[in-house]
Design a protein around this motif. Structure first.
Motif, PDB file in Angstrom:
ATOM      1  N   ALA A   6       0.862  -1.189   0.000  1.00 47.63           N
ATOM      2  CA  ALA A   6       0.000   0.000   0.000  1.00 47.63           C
ATOM      3  C   ALA A   6       0.892   1.231   0.000  1.00 47.63           C
ATOM      4  O   ALA A   6       2.042   1.159  -0.429  1.00 47.63           O
ATOM      5  CB  ALA A   6      -0.905  -0.033   1.234  1.00 47.63           C
ATOM      6  N   ASP A   7       0.373   2.346   0.490  1.00 48.36           N
ATOM      7  CA  ASP A   7       1.175   3.562   0.548  1.00 48.36           C
ATOM      8  C   ASP A   7       2.378   3.318   1.466  1.00 48.36           C
ATOM      9  O   ASP A   7       2.241   2.905   2.600  1.00 48.36           O
ATOM     10  CB  ASP A   7       0.351   4.763   0.996  1.00 48.36           C
ATOM     11  CG  ASP A   7      -0.311   4.561   2.342  1.00 48.36           C
ATOM     12  OD1 ASP A   7      -0.935   3.511   2.540  1.00 48.36           O
ATOM     13  OD2 ASP A   7      -0.174   5.442   3.202  1.00 48.36           O
ATOM     14  N   LYS A   8       3.534   3.530   0.921  1.00 48.44           N
ATOM     15  CA  LYS A   8       4.782   3.120   1.574  1.00 48.44           C
ATOM     16  C   LYS A   8       5.033   3.847   2.891  1.00 48.44           C
ATOM     17  O   LYS A   8       5.590   3.265   3.820  1.00 48.44           O
ATOM     18  CB  LYS A   8       5.977   3.333   0.644  1.00 48.44           C
ATOM     19  CG  LYS A   8       5.827   2.729  -0.751  1.00 48.44           C
ATOM     20  CD  LYS A   8       5.341   1.312  -0.747  1.00 48.44           C
ATOM     21  CE  LYS A   8       5.206   0.771  -2.155  1.00 48.44           C
ATOM     22  NZ  LYS A   8       4.129  -0.145  -2.342  1.00 48.44           N
ATOM     23  N   VAL A   9       4.621   5.086   3.014  1.00 46.41           N
ATOM     24  CA  VAL A   9       4.894   5.838   4.243  1.00 46.41           C
ATOM     25  C   VAL A   9       4.149   5.272   5.448  1.00 46.41           C
ATOM     26  O   VAL A   9       4.510   5.573   6.584  1.00 46.41           O
ATOM     27  CB  VAL A   9       4.600   7.353   4.081  1.00 46.41           C
ATOM     28  CG1 VAL A   9       5.528   7.977   3.050  1.00 46.41           C
ATOM     29  CG2 VAL A   9       3.156   7.595   3.728  1.00 46.41           C
ATOM     30  N   ASN A  10       3.160   4.433   5.222  1.00 46.10           N
ATOM     31  CA  ASN A  10       2.415   3.820   6.331  1.00 46.10           C
ATOM     32  C   ASN A  10       2.716   2.335   6.505  1.00 46.10           C
ATOM     33  O   ASN A  10       2.024   1.651   7.263  1.00 46.10           O
ATOM     34  CB  ASN A  10       0.913   4.030   6.131  1.00 46.10           C
ATOM     35  CG  ASN A  10       0.525   5.455   6.410  1.00 46.10           C
ATOM     36  OD1 ASN A  10       0.803   5.983   7.480  1.00 46.10           O
ATOM     37  ND2 ASN A  10      -0.094   6.095   5.433  1.00 46.10           N
ATOM     38  N   ILE A  52      10.509   2.792   3.359  1.00 51.83           N
ATOM     39  CA  ILE A  52      10.858   1.402   3.100  1.00 51.83           C
ATOM     40  C   ILE A  52      12.163   1.041   3.805  1.00 51.83           C
ATOM     41  O   ILE A  52      12.287  -0.043   4.384  1.00 51.83           O
ATOM     42  CB  ILE A  52      10.921   1.121   1.588  1.00 51.83           C
ATOM     43  CG1 ILE A  52       9.515   1.258   1.004  1.00 51.83           C
ATOM     44  CG2 ILE A  52      11.483  -0.272   1.317  1.00 51.83           C
ATOM     45  CD1 ILE A  52       9.441   1.182  -0.482  1.00 51.83           C
ATOM     46  N   LYS A  53      13.133   1.948   3.793  1.00 51.12           N
ATOM     47  CA  LYS A  53      14.363   1.706   4.558  1.00 51.12           C
ATOM     48  C   LYS A  53      14.025   1.517   6.037  1.00 51.12           C
ATOM     49  O   LYS A  53      14.567   0.624   6.705  1.00 51.12           O
ATOM     50  CB  LYS A  53      15.338   2.871   4.407  1.00 51.12           C
ATOM     51  CG  LYS A  53      16.039   2.921   3.079  1.00 51.12           C
ATOM     52  CD  LYS A  53      17.013   4.090   3.053  1.00 51.12           C
ATOM     53  CE  LYS A  53      17.794   4.153   1.782  1.00 51.12           C
ATOM     54  NZ  LYS A  53      18.812   5.222   1.810  1.00 51.12           N
ATOM     55  N   ASP A  54      13.133   2.343   6.551  1.00 48.80           N
ATOM     56  CA  ASP A  54      12.744   2.267   7.964  1.00 48.80           C
ATOM     57  C   ASP A  54      12.068   0.939   8.299  1.00 48.80           C
ATOM     58  O   ASP A  54      12.372   0.323   9.320  1.00 48.80           O
ATOM     59  CB  ASP A  54      11.823   3.428   8.348  1.00 48.80           C
ATOM     60  CG  ASP A  54      12.539   4.763   8.385  1.00 48.80           C
ATOM     61  OD1 ASP A  54      13.792   4.788   8.375  1.00 48.80           O
ATOM     62  OD2 ASP A  54      11.840   5.799   8.422  1.00 48.80           O
ATOM     63  N   ILE A  55      11.138   0.474   7.453  1.00 49.63           N
ATOM     64  CA  ILE A  55      10.460  -0.789   7.758  1.00 49.63           C
ATOM     65  C   ILE A  55      11.434  -1.952   7.629  1.00 49.63           C
ATOM     66  O   ILE A  55      11.388  -2.907   8.415  1.00 49.63           O
ATOM     67  CB  ILE A  55       9.183  -1.018   6.906  1.00 49.63           C
ATOM     68  CG1 ILE A  55       8.359  -2.187   7.439  1.00 49.63           C
ATOM     69  CG2 ILE A  55       9.496  -1.232   5.449  1.00 49.63           C
ATOM     70  CD1 ILE A  55       7.805  -2.017   8.818  1.00 49.63           C
TER      71      ILE A  55
END
Length: 79
Positions: A6-10, A52-55
């Protein structure tokens, strides 16, 4: 089973929600974790790449799950 694409920031929010609802030994699949290779350099600082780096870092360090990154297509992490 939960598939996150889905939306990557979430992504992190979706991951936490999925983990709360997951039965023992369930699987969470997170799509696009290689993000066309953008996660491998510091050249890309847009919000989606950062998310994405964060997740990726978060799941890697999350002791609640075992994980594997499958490097096909644009990358899929199973946790």
């Amino acid at each position: 089973f939960c598939f996150i694409d889905a939306d990557k920031v979430n992504y992190k929010k979706y991951y936490e929600l999925a983990l709360e609802m997951m039965r023992p030994n369930g699987v969470i699949a997170i799509d696009n974790v290689l993000w066309k290779g953008k996660v491998c350099t510091d050249d890309h600082v847009d919000d989606e790449t950062k998310a994405i780096k964060d997740i990726n870092d978060f799941v890697f360090n999350d002791d609640r799950v075992e994980h594997v990154l499958l490097p096909f297509a644009d990358g899929v992490t199973l946790a």
